[in-house]
Design a protein around this motif. Structure first.
Motif, PDB file in Angstrom:
ATOM      1  N   GLN A 266       0.847  -1.191   0.000  1.00 28.45           N
ATOM      2  CA  GLN A 266       0.000   0.000   0.000  1.00 28.45           C
ATOM      3  C   GLN A 266       0.884   1.242   0.000  1.00 28.45           C
ATOM      4  N   ASN A 267       0.650   2.108  -0.959  1.00 24.42           N
ATOM      5  CA  ASN A 267       1.339   3.399  -1.011  1.00 24.42           C
ATOM      6  C   ASN A 267       0.373   4.480  -0.551  1.00 24.42           C
ATOM      7  N   THR A 300       4.856   3.651   2.995  1.00 21.66           N
ATOM      8  CA  THR A 300       4.646   2.350   2.354  1.00 21.66           C
ATOM      9  C   THR A 300       4.340   1.326   3.430  1.00 21.66           C
ATOM     10  N   VAL A 301       3.323   0.527   3.204  1.00 28.73           N
ATOM     11  CA  VAL A 301       2.901  -0.506   4.149  1.00 28.73           C
ATOM     12  C   VAL A 301       2.875  -1.843   3.425  1.00 28.73           C
ATOM     13  N   LEU A 302       3.319  -2.879   4.106  1.00 31.89           N
ATOM     14  CA  LEU A 302       3.214  -4.235   3.578  1.00 31.89           C
ATOM     15  C   LEU A 302       2.243  -5.029   4.444  1.00 31.89           C
ATOM     16  N   ILE A 303       1.430  -5.840   3.796  1.00 30.51           N
ATOM     17  CA  ILE A 303       0.535  -6.722   4.543  1.00 30.51           C
ATOM     18  C   ILE A 303       0.554  -8.112   3.923  1.00 30.51           C
ATOM     19  N   GLN A 304       0.853  -9.087   4.751  1.00 32.55           N
ATOM     20  CA  GLN A 304       0.772 -10.486   4.338  1.00 32.55           C
ATOM     21  C   GLN A 304      -0.646 -10.994   4.577  1.00 32.55           C
ATOM     22  N   TYR A 305      -1.079 -11.902   3.711  1.00 27.36           N
ATOM     23  CA  TYR A 305      -2.400 -12.502   3.874  1.00 27.36           C
ATOM     24  C   TYR A 305      -2.338 -14.018   3.754  1.00 27.36           C
ATOM     25  N   LEU A 306      -3.315 -14.635   4.383  1.00 32.19           N
ATOM     26  CA  LEU A 306      -3.560 -16.059   4.215  1.00 32.19           C
ATOM     27  C   LEU A 306      -5.023 -16.188   3.832  1.00 32.19           C
ATOM     28  N   ALA A 307      -5.309 -16.893   2.735  1.00 27.72           N
ATOM     29  CA  ALA A 307      -6.683 -17.019   2.270  1.00 27.72           C
ATOM     30  C   ALA A 307      -7.007 -18.468   1.954  1.00 27.72           C
TER      31      ALA A 307
END
Length: 330
Positions: A266-267, A300-307
């Motif tokens: 995300q910017n 700047t933000v980083l996000i990990q996901y599990l789906a």
């Protein structure tokens, strides 16, 4: 303006935070390829070797947390985990908060059969106990033969979703390629769908592949509400989401679906006509000197996901790990 302070979790670094915390709703999406799969292929490593990898990580990361020094993390982590945890250590050092000891319990290993490299495996584990327990979906990768096993991702699922992974007769898992057919959405496309939803809302192209929930449509709504609230304070805020250049990894589940690790970037941009309205706090602490921000700031933000992706229907986003990783006055 920044995200609300991140609660300390039972690991060396701050971890859990609401997706739309404050407004900085950073994410990380992964795009890339999984290793091949097939019953004729050998497992990525043995279960005993996997336990040793987890033990080495536990010791090294625990020490990094206690020392508030991220230098040693490069020996046990790779991106996106490395960038995110390095930023998290900076936050802890800035606020002078050391974590408690790192200890993984209730571990279950999910090792796919893969051809060649990169190789990878997953671990379902818990830190803490009782009401303080936190579940992990750790993903370790090995880039080349003889290379180090490094933690690439560690999103936090709300339940034991990995316990649904299908195992063969020898108790090894099955890797799912990013373009696998027969799923509600291909693993390699879910990151783009998620980014489209968070940027443009549930009606954005591809966004209908994702089920409603706190990390999808509700996160988008919360972000829009935050934009409006900041506007009333004289602050303009914009953000966009996109898949991060990180490989997707997926395992077959017993229902014929797949569980998928991916990440988004995300910017964000903040601006205000009046000085003093923009502050550096919460999840941005430690990334930039507080007094360096005047009228503009980008982050700047980083996000990990599990789906969990079913054969039919919509994918459910079951876990995440979010961290702001950079900020600058502009």
């Amino acid at each position: 303006m920044s995200a609300r302070p991140v609660p300390a979790a039972r690991r060396p670094f701050p971890t859990r935070a609401p997706l739309a915390a404050g407004l900085a709703v950073g994410l990380v999406t992964v795009s890339g390829a999984c290793g091949g799969s097939g019953s004729a292929e050998p497992p990525a490593l043995t279960r005993d070797e996997a336990r040793a990898v987890l033990g080495r990580y536990e010791a090294a990361a625990g020490q990094a947390g206690q020392r508030l020094d991220a230098t040693a993390l490069s020996a046990v982590e790779t991106d996106p985990q490395l960038t995110m945890d390095t930023a998290a250590v900076r936050l802890r050092r800035a606020v002078g908060q050391r974590p408690g000891p790192l200890k993984f319990t209730s571990t279950a290993f999910y090792i796919p059969r893969v051809a060649g490299h990169p190789r990878w495996f997953a671990v379902d584990a818990v830190t803490g106990s009782g009401r303080q327990a936190l579940r992990h979906a750790l993903l370790f990768t090995q880039a080349s033969a003889g290379g180090p096993w490094l933690l690439a991702a560690d999103p936090y699922p709300g339940d034991a979703v990995l316990r649904n992974v299908e195992l063969d007769d020898d108790a090894y898992a099955v890797a799912v390629p990013p373009d696998a057919p027969g799923l509600a959405v291909a693993p390699g496309r879910i990151a783009a769908a998620h980014a489209a939803l968070l940027t443009g809302g549930p009606q954005a192209p591809g966004a209908t592949a994702l089920a409603p929930g706190p990390r999808t449509d509700q996160a988008h709504t919360a972000l829009r509400q935050g934009v409006a609230a900041l506007g009333k304070r004289g602050i303009t805020f914009t953000s966009t989401f996109a898949p991060a250049a990180i490989p997707v990894h997926a395992l077959r589940t017993r229902d014929g679906g797949a569980v998928v690790w991916y990440a988004l970037r995300q910017n964000e941009a903040y601006s205000s006509a009046k000085k003093g309205r923009l502050t550096v706090s919460g999840d941005l602490t430690g990334l930039i000197p507080a007094r360096s921000v005047k009228n503009r700031m980008t982050t700047t933000v980083l996000i990990q996901y599990l789906a969990a992706i079913p054969p039919k229907g919509k994918a459910h986003v079951t876990g995440m790990y979010r961290k702001a990783v950079s900020a600058s006055p502009s």
